[in-house]
Design an enzyme around this catalytic site. Sequence first.
Site, PDB file in Angstrom:
ATOM      1  N   GLY A  90      20.365 -61.327 -65.191  1.00 43.98           N
ATOM      2  CA  GLY A  90      19.225 -60.558 -65.134  1.00 43.98           C
ATOM      3  C   GLY A  90      19.609 -59.050 -65.071  1.00 43.98           C
ATOM      4  O   GLY A  90      19.217 -58.276 -65.992  1.00 43.98           O
ATOM      5  N   LYS A  91      20.378 -58.755 -64.170  1.00 39.62           N
ATOM      6  CA  LYS A  91      20.849 -57.212 -63.744  1.00 39.62           C
ATOM      7  C   LYS A  91      21.840 -56.811 -65.180  1.00 39.62           C
ATOM      8  O   LYS A  91      22.035 -55.874 -65.439  1.00 39.62           O
ATOM      9  CB  LYS A  91      21.454 -57.170 -62.444  1.00 39.62           C
ATOM     10  CG  LYS A  91      20.144 -57.303 -61.663  1.00 39.62           C
ATOM     11  CD  LYS A  91      21.030 -57.039 -60.063  1.00 39.62           C
ATOM     12  CE  LYS A  91      19.575 -57.468 -59.245  1.00 39.62           C
ATOM     13  NZ  LYS A  91      19.649 -58.949 -59.187  1.00 39.62           N
ATOM     14  N   ASP A 106      31.008 -63.917 -62.233  1.00 40.72           N
ATOM     15  CA  ASP A 106      30.601 -64.818 -61.133  1.00 40.72           C
ATOM     16  C   ASP A 106      31.481 -66.115 -61.211  1.00 40.72           C
ATOM     17  O   ASP A 106      32.085 -66.637 -62.304  1.00 40.72           O
ATOM     18  CB  ASP A 106      29.145 -65.101 -61.523  1.00 40.72           C
ATOM     19  CG  ASP A 106      28.585 -65.575 -60.287  1.00 40.72           C
ATOM     20  OD1 ASP A 106      28.697 -66.691 -59.780  1.00 40.72           O
ATOM     21  OD2 ASP A 106      27.662 -64.691 -59.880  1.00 40.72           O
ATOM     22  N   ASP A 132      38.196 -57.489 -67.578  1.00 40.90           N
ATOM     23  CA  ASP A 132      39.425 -57.279 -67.839  1.00 40.90           C
ATOM     24  C   ASP A 132      40.055 -56.648 -66.600  1.00 40.90           C
ATOM     25  O   ASP A 132      39.727 -55.757 -65.887  1.00 40.90           O
ATOM     26  CB  ASP A 132      39.513 -56.161 -68.770  1.00 40.90           C
ATOM     27  CG  ASP A 132      41.040 -55.703 -69.127  1.00 40.90           C
ATOM     28  OD1 ASP A 132      41.998 -56.391 -68.258  1.00 40.90           O
ATOM     29  OD2 ASP A 132      41.348 -54.913 -69.924  1.00 40.90           O
ATOM     30  N   CYS A 197      19.047 -59.147 -51.585  1.00 39.38           N
ATOM     31  CA  CYS A 197      17.593 -59.167 -51.542  1.00 39.38           C
ATOM     32  C   CYS A 197      17.417 -59.822 -50.225  1.00 39.38           C
ATOM     33  O   CYS A 197      16.449 -60.582 -49.661  1.00 39.38           O
ATOM     34  CB  CYS A 197      17.410 -60.280 -52.348  1.00 39.38           C
ATOM     35  SG  CYS A 197      18.126 -61.992 -52.498  1.00 39.38           S
TER      36      CYS A 197
END
Length: 303
Positions: A90-91, A106, A132, A197
């Site tokens: 999303g970001k 990730d 990279d 969050c």
Amino acid sequence: RLAREFARACDEPGPTVLRLNRAVASPVVARPLSTRGAVEVLSCDGSLQSTEAWRTGGFEVMAESSQCCAPAARARPGSTALDYCAGRGGKTLALLAAGATVAAHDLDLAALRQIPPAARRAGLDGGLRELDRASRYDLVLVDAPCSSTGVLRRHPSLRWQLAHSQPWRHLPRTQLAILREAASFVAPAGVLLYATCSVLAPENQDVAAAFLRASPDFRPLPFDDTVDPEFGWRPRRLARAANRALAASPRGQLRSHELLLLPNVHGPSFDGFYLARFVRDAAASGRGGSGGTPATTAPVFTR
């Protein structure tokens, strides 16, 4: 009092908020929010994902607090960015939409594989890159795994899980390790943005302070009150509102490079969300420093 107000806000369902890539026509009826490009959905004829606007990349579902990451990181056309804990991206898409070239990373490979098709749908895949490890980036975003206490209203069952597991007791050590590892990818004079969050100081202010103590080549990068021409937000105004609410809790007071967003303080379109911003010294070598040479093995976290 603040805790009670936040708890009451968590008992109310959060609104659906979109980040617009362009103007969206019906069947979505929405109202603009304070962050430019953010709108709250008032009604939709059918599911959002069934609309032509979504299928053609007109919008992404994204809370207004999360939309603050791109302007906070100073994403601009021509900048290079690394979304270090990208998840489903999303970001990553928000950074791409701001004009940055973005590498997404990730450990959850299934989530990571969702990013290229999402970027293609939004017409943003031309700026997407693989990490990279020899490169250094103008900005690095670390949206670290956390207790998710800021989004309890969106995941009500979490409150019972958290009461049992109490992740804030062990997560800060992992969060600091992730932040220090990601910091090694920041170019000299580049920006490092730490986000969670969570609304808890051990995962937020305490991690940010520990990072600065361990990182002589980084310093705080204060938020100012200049209206961002691209995103239309005033971060210091948001921080002052949070500090007024935190007045009875000195440990929770925000420093000039921190933001804490709360639905009961800033409005229901904001989830509970924390940001801390740092800049690497221009004289830094671009390798080593706070995080050492970037790891060639897997990072130290799981999602």
